[in-house]
Every structure is written in structure tokens, then in C-alpha cells.
Design an enzyme around this catalytic site. Sequence first.
Site, PDB file in Angstrom:
ATOM      1  N   ARG A 165       0.835  -1.217   0.000  1.00 42.36           N
ATOM      2  CA  ARG A 165       0.000   0.000   0.000  1.00 42.36           C
ATOM      3  C   ARG A 165       0.870   1.268   0.000  1.00 42.36           C
ATOM      4  O   ARG A 165       0.522   2.267   0.631  1.00 42.36           O
ATOM      5  CB  ARG A 165      -0.947   0.016   1.206  1.00 42.36           C
ATOM      6  CG  ARG A 165      -1.960  -1.120   1.240  1.00 42.36           C
ATOM      7  CD  ARG A 165      -2.936  -1.037   0.083  1.00 42.36           C
ATOM      8  NE  ARG A 165      -4.048  -1.939   0.227  1.00 42.36           N
ATOM      9  CZ  ARG A 165      -4.077  -3.191  -0.228  1.00 42.36           C
ATOM     10  NH1 ARG A 165      -3.030  -3.689  -0.877  1.00 42.36           N
ATOM     11  NH2 ARG A 165      -5.156  -3.931  -0.081  1.00 42.36           N
ATOM     12  N   SER A 239     -10.785  -0.907   2.764  1.00 41.47           N
ATOM     13  CA  SER A 239     -10.080  -1.015   4.056  1.00 41.47           C
ATOM     14  C   SER A 239      -9.669   0.373   4.515  1.00 41.47           C
ATOM     15  O   SER A 239      -9.022   1.099   3.769  1.00 41.47           O
ATOM     16  CB  SER A 239      -8.814  -1.862   3.926  1.00 41.47           C
ATOM     17  OG  SER A 239      -9.109  -3.152   3.488  1.00 41.47           O
ATOM     18  N   GLU A 335      -5.149   3.767   6.042  1.00 40.39           N
ATOM     19  CA  GLU A 335      -4.757   3.488   4.657  1.00 40.39           C
ATOM     20  C   GLU A 335      -5.354   4.514   3.699  1.00 40.39           C
ATOM     21  O   GLU A 335      -4.777   4.870   2.680  1.00 40.39           O
ATOM     22  CB  GLU A 335      -5.228   2.066   4.292  1.00 40.39           C
ATOM     23  CG  GLU A 335      -4.702   1.533   2.981  1.00 40.39           C
ATOM     24  CD  GLU A 335      -5.810   1.245   1.999  1.00 40.39           C
ATOM     25  OE1 GLU A 335      -6.489   2.211   1.581  1.00 40.39           O
ATOM     26  OE2 GLU A 335      -5.990   0.067   1.635  1.00 40.39           O
TER      27      GLU A 335
HETATM   28  P1  FAD Z   1      -8.802   8.428  -5.687  1.00 42.75           P
HETATM   29  O1  FAD Z   1      -9.494   8.072  -4.422  1.00 42.75           O
HETATM   30  O2  FAD Z   1      -9.455   9.368  -6.609  1.00 42.75           O
HETATM   31  O3  FAD Z   1      -7.345   8.965  -5.313  1.00 42.75           O
HETATM   32  C1  FAD Z   1      -6.514   8.243  -4.412  1.00 42.75           C
HETATM   33  C2  FAD Z   1      -5.184   9.010  -4.261  1.00 42.75           C
HETATM   34  O4  FAD Z   1      -4.475   9.006  -5.504  1.00 42.75           O
HETATM   35  C3  FAD Z   1      -5.372  10.496  -3.919  1.00 42.75           C
HETATM   36  O5  FAD Z   1      -4.294  10.874  -3.101  1.00 42.75           O
HETATM   37  C4  FAD Z   1      -5.306  11.179  -5.272  1.00 42.75           C
HETATM   38  O6  FAD Z   1      -4.876  12.531  -5.173  1.00 42.75           O
HETATM   39  C5  FAD Z   1      -4.289  10.325  -6.007  1.00 42.75           C
HETATM   40  N1  FAD Z   1      -4.496  10.246  -7.461  1.00 42.75           N
HETATM   41  C6  FAD Z   1      -5.580   9.741  -8.095  1.00 42.75           C
HETATM   42  N2  FAD Z   1      -5.402   9.763  -9.425  1.00 42.75           N
HETATM   43  C7  FAD Z   1      -4.164  10.302  -9.638  1.00 42.75           C
HETATM   44  C8  FAD Z   1      -3.414  10.613 -10.825  1.00 42.75           C
HETATM   45  N3  FAD Z   1      -3.880  10.375 -12.042  1.00 42.75           N
HETATM   46  N4  FAD Z   1      -2.185  11.166 -10.665  1.00 42.75           N
HETATM   47  C9  FAD Z   1      -1.689  11.425  -9.425  1.00 42.75           C
HETATM   48  N5  FAD Z   1      -2.368  11.164  -8.293  1.00 42.75           N
HETATM   49  C10 FAD Z   1      -3.591  10.603  -8.390  1.00 42.75           C
HETATM   50  N6  FAD Z   1      -7.604  -0.908  -2.745  1.00 42.75           N
HETATM   51  C11 FAD Z   1      -6.759  -1.969  -2.832  1.00 42.75           C
HETATM   52  O7  FAD Z   1      -5.534  -1.794  -2.967  1.00 42.75           O
HETATM   53  N7  FAD Z   1      -7.228  -3.246  -2.789  1.00 42.75           N
HETATM   54  C12 FAD Z   1      -8.532  -3.535  -2.642  1.00 42.75           C
HETATM   55  O8  FAD Z   1      -8.907  -4.694  -2.598  1.00 42.75           O
HETATM   56  C13 FAD Z   1      -9.449  -2.443  -2.538  1.00 42.75           C
HETATM   57  N8  FAD Z   1     -10.776  -2.668  -2.359  1.00 42.75           N
HETATM   58  C14 FAD Z   1     -11.636  -1.622  -2.254  1.00 42.75           C
HETATM   59  C15 FAD Z   1     -12.998  -1.892  -2.077  1.00 42.75           C
HETATM   60  C16 FAD Z   1     -13.914  -0.856  -1.978  1.00 42.75           C
HETATM   61  C17 FAD Z   1     -15.373  -1.160  -1.808  1.00 42.75           C
HETATM   62  C18 FAD Z   1     -13.460   0.493  -2.060  1.00 42.75           C
HETATM   63  C19 FAD Z   1     -14.441   1.626  -1.997  1.00 42.75           C
HETATM   64  C20 FAD Z   1     -12.112   0.775  -2.224  1.00 42.75           C
HETATM   65  C21 FAD Z   1     -11.176  -0.288  -2.310  1.00 42.75           C
HETATM   66  N9  FAD Z   1      -9.798  -0.060  -2.467  1.00 42.75           N
HETATM   67  C22 FAD Z   1      -8.931  -1.126  -2.591  1.00 42.75           C
HETATM   68  C23 FAD Z   1      -9.266   1.317  -2.469  1.00 42.75           C
HETATM   69  C24 FAD Z   1      -9.339   2.020  -3.856  1.00 42.75           C
HETATM   70  O9  FAD Z   1     -10.262   1.391  -4.684  1.00 42.75           O
HETATM   71  C25 FAD Z   1      -7.969   2.041  -4.555  1.00 42.75           C
HETATM   72  O10 FAD Z   1      -7.011   2.682  -3.735  1.00 42.75           O
HETATM   73  C26 FAD Z   1      -8.027   2.747  -5.900  1.00 42.75           C
HETATM   74  O11 FAD Z   1      -6.816   2.591  -6.586  1.00 42.75           O
HETATM   75  C27 FAD Z   1      -8.336   4.243  -5.773  1.00 42.75           C
HETATM   76  O12 FAD Z   1      -8.578   4.749  -7.080  1.00 42.75           O
HETATM   77  P2  FAD Z   1      -9.321   6.134  -7.308  1.00 42.75           P
HETATM   78  O13 FAD Z   1      -9.223   6.446  -8.744  1.00 42.75           O
HETATM   79  O14 FAD Z   1     -10.676   6.082  -6.726  1.00 42.75           O
HETATM   80  O15 FAD Z   1      -8.377   7.089  -6.461  1.00 42.75           O
HETATM   81  N1  EPU Z   2     -11.051 -10.827   9.698  1.00 39.80           N
HETATM   82  C1  EPU Z   2     -11.763 -10.922  10.881  1.00 39.80           C
HETATM   83  N2  EPU Z   2     -12.756 -10.022  11.101  1.00 39.80           N
HETATM   84  C2  EPU Z   2     -13.076  -9.050  10.212  1.00 39.80           C
HETATM   85  C3  EPU Z   2     -12.340  -8.948   8.995  1.00 39.80           C
HETATM   86  C4  EPU Z   2     -11.326  -9.851   8.771  1.00 39.80           C
HETATM   87  O1  EPU Z   2     -11.499 -11.787  11.699  1.00 39.80           O
HETATM   88  O2  EPU Z   2     -14.004  -8.290  10.482  1.00 39.80           O
HETATM   89  C5  EPU Z   2     -10.015 -11.831   9.401  1.00 39.80           C
HETATM   90  C6  EPU Z   2     -10.547 -12.807   8.345  1.00 39.80           C
HETATM   91  O3  EPU Z   2     -11.239 -13.842   8.933  1.00 39.80           O
HETATM   92  C7  EPU Z   2      -9.298 -13.281   7.685  1.00 39.80           C
HETATM   93  C8  EPU Z   2      -8.362 -12.090   7.793  1.00 39.80           C
HETATM   94  O4  EPU Z   2      -8.902 -11.240   8.785  1.00 39.80           O
HETATM   95  O5  EPU Z   2      -8.753 -14.364   8.385  1.00 39.80           O
HETATM   96  C9  EPU Z   2      -8.167 -11.355   6.475  1.00 39.80           C
HETATM   97  O6  EPU Z   2      -9.421 -10.873   6.004  1.00 39.80           O
HETATM   98  P1  EPU Z   2      -9.723 -10.592   4.452  1.00 39.80           P
HETATM   99  O7  EPU Z   2      -9.330 -11.783   3.632  1.00 39.80           O
HETATM  100  O8  EPU Z   2     -11.108 -10.091   4.350  1.00 39.80           O
HETATM  101  O9  EPU Z   2      -8.689  -9.472   4.050  1.00 39.80           O
HETATM  102  P2  EPU Z   2      -8.172  -8.173   4.811  1.00 39.80           P
HETATM  103  O10 EPU Z   2      -6.802  -8.437   5.324  1.00 39.80           O
HETATM  104  O11 EPU Z   2      -9.182  -7.695   5.784  1.00 39.80           O
HETATM  105  C10 EPU Z   2      -6.971  -7.234   2.704  1.00 39.80           C
HETATM  106  C11 EPU Z   2      -6.879  -5.932   1.975  1.00 39.80           C
HETATM  107  C12 EPU Z   2      -8.090  -5.761   1.074  1.00 39.80           C
HETATM  108  C13 EPU Z   2      -8.108  -6.893   0.063  1.00 39.80           C
HETATM  109  C14 EPU Z   2      -8.184  -8.213   0.822  1.00 39.80           C
HETATM  110  C15 EPU Z   2      -8.072  -9.412  -0.095  1.00 39.80           C
HETATM  111  C16 EPU Z   2      -5.576  -4.407   3.311  1.00 39.80           C
HETATM  112  C17 EPU Z   2      -5.564  -3.198   4.171  1.00 39.80           C
HETATM  113  N3  EPU Z   2      -6.763  -4.836   2.905  1.00 39.80           N
HETATM  114  O12 EPU Z   2      -8.088  -7.145   3.579  1.00 39.80           O
HETATM  115  O13 EPU Z   2      -7.952  -4.516   0.379  1.00 39.80           O
HETATM  116  O14 EPU Z   2      -9.190  -6.776  -0.820  1.00 39.80           O
HETATM  117  O15 EPU Z   2      -7.083  -8.301   1.773  1.00 39.80           O
HETATM  118  O16 EPU Z   2      -6.777  -9.561  -0.531  1.00 39.80           O
HETATM  119  O17 EPU Z   2      -4.512  -4.946   3.000  1.00 39.80           O
HETATM  120  C18 EPU Z   2      -8.470  -2.198   0.449  1.00 39.80           C
HETATM  121  O18 EPU Z   2      -7.243  -1.979   0.436  1.00 39.80           O
HETATM  122  O19 EPU Z   2      -9.303  -1.278   0.430  1.00 39.80           O
HETATM  123  C19 EPU Z   2      -8.956  -3.581   0.475  1.00 39.80           C
HETATM  124  C20 EPU Z   2     -10.242  -3.893   0.528  1.00 39.80           C
END
Ligand code: FAD
Ligand code: EPU
Length: 339
Positions: A165, A239, A335
Site C-alpha cells: 500500500r 479497508s 490506509e
Molecule cells: P482516488 O481516491 O481518486 O485517489 C486516491 C489518491 O491518488 C489520492 O491521493 C489522489 O490525489 C491520487 N491520485 C488519483 N489519481 C491520480 C493521478 N492520475 N495522478 C496522481 N495522483 C492521483 N484498494 C486496494 O488496494 N485493494 C482492494 O482490494 C481495494 N478494495 C476496495 C474496495 C472498496 C469497496 C473500495 C471503496 C475501495 C477499495 N480499495 C482497494 C481502495 C481504492 O479502490 C484504490 O485505492 C483505488 O486505486 C483508488 O482509485 P481512485 O481512482 O478512486 O483514487
Molecule cells: N477478519 C476478521 N474479522 C473481520 C475482517 C477480517 O477476523 O471483520 C479476518 C478474516 O477472517 C481473515 C483475515 O482477517 O482471516 C483477512 O481478512 P480478508 O481476507 O477479508 O482481508 P483483509 O486483510 O481484511 C486485505 C486488503 C483488502 C483486500 C483483501 C483481499 C488491506 C488493508 N486490505 O483485507 O484490500 O481486498 O485483503 O486480498 O490490506 C483495500 O485496500 O481497500 C482492500 C479492501
Amino acid sequence: MPAIKEHISLKPFNTFGMEVYCDYFTEITSETDFIELLENGIYQTQRHLILGGGSNVLLTRDFKGMVIRNTIKGIEIVKKEDSTVHVKAAAGEVWHDFVMWTIAKGLGGLENLSLIPGCVGASPMQNIGAYGVEIKDVFVSLEALHMVTGEKRVFNREACEFGYRESVFKRKFKDQYFITSVTFELSERHQLSTTYGAIQNELQAMGITSPGIRDVSDAVIRIRRSKLPDPAEMGNAGSFFKNPEVPADQYTSLKTHYPDLVGYPLENGHYKLAAGWLIEQCGLKGHLHNGAAVHDKQALVLVNKAGCSGQDVFDLSTHVLKTVHEKFGVELEREVNII
Ligand code: FAD
Ligand code: EPU
């Protein structure tokens, strides 16, 4: 010159659905748009906030400055050697649509990252990751324009200093570059990454024994839909905290007190802990603060349950940090980008 609007609500542009306003707002649809913007007096005298999909920001107050939304579109294959294909995607492409495009072309590498919200341009910012894959695994380079000089710079993987991240754009080069495109190395003969337990279980539940890239993508989509809230229904930014890293002795001591502790060893000898587990064990799942809540299916996600403000979510996150620290002695780190 791109049009500049005044006093615009950012509610449609952030997935938390926070109703805050910015002084100025513009959309960039090409590199030329951005170069022209550099000449604009308002741009030159204001603070800037770049937005893609707004899915990784918490807007806590009105933004005194200019919001620059990147909507540059375009996907092209820029190189093909045997089964290896380099695909360049413009920053304003919607990430999931881009992943679906690669899968439709039979190109493997991004399937585990299906359904992550946001745009391509933000994907290197925090080296997005899910289900055992991070973009650094398939990243070739990105193009970015300097926010003051407009000079174009190409960053290869090393220059991005990717971590969990993390990237150079959140640290040394914070707020200095406008990312315009990202190039990925994908493959027609891709080695699938299905070691993440949840994917194996889901594929089994789907009755699939020899999966292809689309099956893995489908499995990931099913898992994500089952536990992550859809921002269209409930505001959130995924997250809210990172999973913390602790030294081996702290892990061992915690594991002795809490045998169910979820964590795994890292190459550097430290352990990564599941922050969601820590938060849940504090009894905070579902905890509500002025309409901001800890999600009841995934404690790592904070949600806007009832029209709360960004400050309410921030205050809830402070309460979570404090409670986890008091119970486990572990420092969580936010994050989501707090604006
Ligand atoms: P924004 O929120 O618009 O911007 C994020 C940051 O990047 C800001 O600081 C912004 O200024 C900067 N930025 C954006 N575009 C540019 C650009 N073109 N040039 C320079 N800077 C820029 N993230 C994960 O890593 N893994 C996941 O599994 C994951 N799951 C998610 C699930 C949900 C339901 C949600 C809502 C979010 C999740 N995220 C996850 C977080 C998010 O989706 C990612 O971080 C994504 O890459 C953000 O993209 P965005 O375009 O919305 O960025
Ligand atoms: N867990 C709990 N309770 C909860 C949530 C999770 O006990 O309420 C335990 C689960 O049981 C599991 C472990 O935590 O054993 C991991 O949970 P999960 O697989 O849901 O993943 P996570 O670690 O909570 C991370 C990323 C996610 C990504 C998933 C899948 C970060 C900060 N988050 O979540 O990214 O989608 O793994 O790879 O690393 C995001 O960055 O926005 C995001 C959603």
C-alpha cells in the site's frame, strides 16, 4: 483550456459520499488539457487535489483549492512478444472496466484485482493489491506530468518504490506528479495465482477444477461482493487501515495470549496481522458513531451509514486506533488518504 467551474459539490466524486465543496473544479481529458491548465492563473495560485474515482479518500472538510479530475481515456497494446503483451491504459480508465478488457482479450495478470473501485491512474499510488497479487507484479512503467513544469517523466518499477500500500507518490513525490497512463505486462499463457485460500474455496464452491483467468476473476468478484459494501449502497473507501506489521517476538507473545490471532510471516522475519481480526476482537464490529460505523461484515472497513460527515468517520477511526492499541499494544495506520 479546460473549463474551470466554481463552488462544486464533491459528493458524486467520492465513494464515501461526503457532501463537501471545492472552490474550483476541472476535468482533464488529455495531456494537452493539463499542459494548458499549467498556464492558468487560478491553477498557479491554488492548492490542488487530483481525483480519479475518489474511492480512497476521506474528505473531512471543504477543499480550499482546485480539484482536478483525471478522465483521460484510452487502452492500447504497445508491445507483443510471443505470449507476452504490454498494455498501456490511460489514467482515467475505470480500473474494473480495464481488467474486464484484458480478460476479454485473453490476457492474464490482473484477474485477482477484479472489482477494485477507482481509476487506472491511482492504481500505482498505493500499489493496489488483493487476493495475493499487487500491481507491482505486472507493472512495467507509468507516465506522469510534473505539476509545476509539466515535464513528462517515465517511472519504471524501481523508480516507483512500491511497497505494501505504498509508493514514491505517497512519500518523496507526494502531490508532485499527475499520472497520465500506466503500462502492464500481461500474458496469453498466464500462470494463475490461486494460493489465496478464499479463491480456492470459492472455485470449489463454483464447481471449477481447472480454472482459467475468467474463472478466477469471477471467484474474486463473488468473494468481494459477499463481504465488501458496495459504495453505491453504503459509502466507504474499502479497508480504512493497513494490516500492521509487528516483530516476531511481539507476534509470539500476542499469539500466546490470543491463540486465534490471524497473522502470517513476512520475508523480513516480521509478521503481518489481520487488522480486521484485531478490530473485531475489540468488540467494535458494527460500532456506530454519529452515523459512521465499523462495517458489520468486515471490521477493516468504515462506512457512512447514515449521512455522517468526514469528521465523524475520522473520529471513529481515532477511536478504533486507540481501542486496538489499548487492547493489543498494536499501532494501526490509516490506509485511506485523509483530505
Ligand atoms: P482516488 O481516491 O481518486 O485517489 C486516491 C489518491 O491518488 C489520492 O491521493 C489522489 O490525489 C491520487 N491520485 C488519483 N489519481 C491520480 C493521478 N492520475 N495522478 C496522481 N495522483 C492521483 N484498494 C486496494 O488496494 N485493494 C482492494 O482490494 C481495494 N478494495 C476496495 C474496495 C472498496 C469497496 C473500495 C471503496 C475501495 C477499495 N480499495 C482497494 C481502495 C481504492 O479502490 C484504490 O485505492 C483505488 O486505486 C483508488 O482509485 P481512485 O481512482 O478512486 O483514487
Ligand atoms: N477478519 C476478521 N474479522 C473481520 C475482517 C477480517 O477476523 O471483520 C479476518 C478474516 O477472517 C481473515 C483475515 O482477517 O482471516 C483477512 O481478512 P480478508 O481476507 O477479508 O482481508 P483483509 O486483510 O481484511 C486485505 C486488503 C483488502 C483486500 C483483501 C483481499 C488491506 C488493508 N486490505 O483485507 O484490500 O481486498 O485483503 O486480498 O490490506 C483495500 O485496500 O481497500 C482492500 C479492501
